[in-house]
Design a protein around this motif. Structure first.
Motif, mmCIF file in Angstrom:
data_model
loop_
_atom_site.group_PDB
_atom_site.id
_atom_site.type_symbol
_atom_site.label_atom_id
_atom_site.label_comp_id
_atom_site.label_asym_id
_atom_site.label_seq_id
_atom_site.Cartn_x
_atom_site.Cartn_y
_atom_site.Cartn_z
ATOM 1 N N PRO A 174 6.121 3.033 -13.645
ATOM 2 C CA PRO A 174 5.443 2.743 -15.389
ATOM 3 C C PRO A 174 6.660 1.679 -15.446
ATOM 4 C CG PRO A 174 5.095 5.342 -14.701
ATOM 5 C CD PRO A 174 5.734 4.360 -14.036
ATOM 6 N N LYS A 175 7.411 2.113 -15.301
ATOM 7 C CA LYS A 175 8.464 1.319 -16.196
ATOM 8 C C LYS A 175 8.298 -0.603 -15.879
ATOM 9 C CE LYS A 175 12.097 1.649 -12.676
ATOM 10 N NZ LYS A 175 12.669 0.157 -12.780
ATOM 11 N N ASP A 176 8.119 -0.448 -14.207
ATOM 12 C CA ASP A 176 7.288 -1.648 -14.060
ATOM 13 C C ASP A 176 5.989 -2.855 -14.610
ATOM 14 O OD1 ASP A 176 10.102 -1.981 -11.996
ATOM 15 O OD2 ASP A 176 8.538 -0.446 -10.892
ATOM 16 N N VAL A 177 5.336 -1.473 -15.149
ATOM 17 C CA VAL A 177 3.714 -2.050 -15.513
ATOM 18 C C VAL A 177 4.635 -2.877 -17.365
ATOM 19 C CG1 VAL A 177 1.973 -1.567 -16.046
ATOM 20 C CG2 VAL A 177 3.216 -0.405 -14.292
ATOM 21 N N PHE A 178 3.968 -3.942 -16.949
ATOM 22 C CA PHE A 178 4.007 -4.365 -18.266
ATOM 23 C C PHE A 178 2.652 -4.456 -19.776
ATOM 24 C CE2 PHE A 178 7.203 -6.741 -16.160
ATOM 25 C CZ PHE A 178 7.953 -6.983 -16.607
ATOM 26 N N PHE A 179 1.521 -3.772 -19.234
ATOM 27 C CA PHE A 179 0.652 -3.902 -19.869
ATOM 28 C C PHE A 179 -0.716 -3.426 -18.894
ATOM 29 C CE2 PHE A 179 0.079 -8.502 -20.046
ATOM 30 C CZ PHE A 179 -1.478 -8.796 -19.459
ATOM 31 N N LEU A 180 -1.468 -2.430 -19.323
ATOM 32 C CA LEU A 180 -3.476 -2.051 -18.908
ATOM 33 C C LEU A 180 -3.990 -2.783 -19.304
ATOM 34 C CD1 LEU A 180 -0.396 0.245 -18.599
ATOM 35 C CD2 LEU A 180 -3.182 1.347 -16.598
ATOM 36 N N ARG A 181 -5.231 -3.914 -19.230
ATOM 37 C CA ARG A 181 -6.239 -4.152 -20.406
ATOM 38 C C ARG A 181 -7.277 -4.141 -19.221
ATOM 39 N NH1 ARG A 181 -5.057 -10.192 -21.091
ATOM 40 N NH2 ARG A 181 -4.427 -9.169 -23.175
ATOM 41 N N LEU A 182 -8.234 -3.892 -20.188
ATOM 42 C CA LEU A 182 -9.653 -3.802 -19.694
ATOM 43 C C LEU A 182 -10.430 -4.835 -19.036
ATOM 44 C CD1 LEU A 182 -11.754 -1.432 -19.166
ATOM 45 C CD2 LEU A 182 -12.621 -1.336 -21.588
ATOM 46 N N ASP A 183 -10.831 -4.790 -18.218
ATOM 47 C CA ASP A 183 -11.968 -5.669 -17.372
ATOM 48 C C ASP A 183 -12.868 -5.857 -16.961
ATOM 49 O OD1 ASP A 183 -12.347 -9.052 -16.480
ATOM 50 O OD2 ASP A 183 -11.011 -9.184 -15.335
ATOM 51 N N GLY A 184 -13.917 -5.905 -17.880
ATOM 52 C CA GLY A 184 -15.223 -5.183 -17.558
ATOM 53 C C GLY A 184 -15.087 -3.891 -17.480
ATOM 54 N N ARG A 185 -15.164 -2.854 -16.235
ATOM 55 C CA ARG A 185 -15.888 -2.023 -16.070
ATOM 56 C C ARG A 185 -13.902 -1.808 -15.619
ATOM 57 N NH1 ARG A 185 -21.727 -0.025 -13.668
ATOM 58 N NH2 ARG A 185 -22.365 -0.608 -16.089
ATOM 59 N N ARG A 186 -13.221 -2.735 -14.761
ATOM 60 C CA ARG A 186 -12.133 -2.453 -14.122
ATOM 61 C C ARG A 186 -11.047 -2.107 -15.063
ATOM 62 N NH1 ARG A 186 -12.179 -2.563 -7.885
ATOM 63 N NH2 ARG A 186 -10.403 -1.224 -8.650
ATOM 64 N N VAL A 187 -9.663 -1.673 -14.917
ATOM 65 C CA VAL A 187 -8.192 -1.621 -15.568
ATOM 66 C C VAL A 187 -7.669 -2.347 -14.470
ATOM 67 C CG1 VAL A 187 -6.918 0.011 -16.673
ATOM 68 C CG2 VAL A 187 -8.954 0.507 -16.548
ATOM 69 N N MET A 188 -7.116 -3.255 -15.474
ATOM 70 C CA MET A 188 -5.796 -4.387 -15.235
ATOM 71 C C MET A 188 -4.790 -3.767 -14.954
ATOM 72 S SD MET A 188 -8.030 -5.957 -12.172
ATOM 73 C CE MET A 188 -7.147 -6.988 -11.853
ATOM 74 N N VAL A 189 -3.920 -3.945 -14.252
ATOM 75 C CA VAL A 189 -2.241 -3.676 -13.973
ATOM 76 C C VAL A 189 -1.985 -4.867 -14.234
ATOM 77 C CG1 VAL A 189 -0.714 -1.620 -13.540
ATOM 78 C CG2 VAL A 189 -3.307 -1.462 -13.254
ATOM 79 N N HIS A 190 -0.903 -4.977 -15.365
ATOM 80 C CA HIS A 190 -0.174 -6.428 -15.319
ATOM 81 C C HIS A 190 1.202 -5.581 -15.333
ATOM 82 C CE1 HIS A 190 -3.800 -9.677 -16.833
ATOM 83 N NE2 HIS A 190 -4.088 -7.853 -17.095
#
Length: 270
Positions: A174-190
């Motif tokens: 999780p420390k390497d994840v900057f943000f998570l964004r809902l894109d349509g029906r998928r969650v994208m991990v940035h």
């Protein structure tokens, strides 16, 4: 007392508390009883274990009054999460039954309140809490000893986030994840330089519940950010805030007006 005869912890002028209980009448009753105690301040009242941990990180209370039975994560999850903190609050369980737990609390110097809470019992609890703070400060050892007695273990580290990458499932810290964004029906991990779809039927709500105690915050309906990965932020119009993330492109994200106050509290700015 230490060998010099001095107190190892400066007792606060005011005992700062939070309440976590999914039943509004129970929260209100305990809040009223606490308001009648001299030198006790209620800084927050929440309805879930997840919100309790958010509140503990935001307010750093001296004491958390936590109901054992709540939907989703229960009071024991709060205990487990708190045990990983450097300076956890003292935890007082509020319960209507669980005789085995009451016995464990008594044997391990933790405290409890049986519902319906009596003012006389609460007075004794507050006195006991002050004594514990005066003698020991806010150590985590009591919590860890209690967890061992109950057969529970503190989480050794953050659970990984599963993503799809090159046809395989990769596990991200999780420390390497900057943000998570809902894109349509998928969650994208940035991450720093990539956007990867979350593996499995994950929802942002479910991810928020898992990651909120790990320094993530839901800034609007569609975005969950890692607070440790924000480069800077500034006020925006209509009471909103504009975040600039510390990724390679400086992604800009909006904190909604409804979440702005909680956002500042999580950062200790309120």
């Amino acid at each position: 007392m230490d060998k010099s005869g001095t107190c190892p912890y400066t007792l606060p002028m005011t005992l700062r508390c939070i309440i976590a209980d999914d039943e509004p009448p129970a929260r209100d009753e305990l809040a009223w009883l606490l308001s009648r105690q001299e030198g006790v301040e209620l800084v927050d009242s929440v309805a879930s274990a997840t919100k309790a941990m958010e509140s503990i990180h935001a307010h750093a209370p001296d004491v958390a009054f936590v109901d054992i039975h709540m939907p989703g994560k229960d009071g024991f999850h709060v205990l487990i999460e708190a045990a990983t903190m450097e300076r956890p609050p003292l935890v007082v369980f509020v319960t209507a039954y669980d005789q085995y737990a009451v016995k464990a609390f008594e044997e391990n110097a933790a405290d409890y309140l049986l519902k319906p809470v009596s003012e006389e019992r609460l007075i004794r609890t507050v006195e006991r809490l002050r004594h514990k703070l005066r003698e020991h400060g806010r150590p985590g050892e009591d919590l860890r000893r209690l967890l061992a007695t109950l057969g529970l273990e503190p989480q050794a580290g953050p659970a990984p986030i599963a993503v799809e990458r090159a046809g395989r499932i990769a596990l991200l810290n999780p420390k390497d994840v900057f943000f998570l964004r809902l894109d349509g029906r998928r969650v994208m991990v940035h991450t720093q330089d990539a956007a990867l779809p979350c593996a499995g039927p994950q929802t942002l709500d479910r991810l928020e519940e898992r990651l909120a105690p790990r320094n993530f915050f839901r800034v609007n309906r569609a975005v969950l950010v890692n607070l440790g990965r924000i480069r800077e932020f500034s006020p925006w119009f209509n009471g909103k805030y504009n975040l600039i993330m510390a990724d390679h492109i400086g992604t800009e994200i909006t904190v909604s007006r409804s979440r702005a106050r909680s956002f500042k509290e999580r950062l200790g700015l309120n």
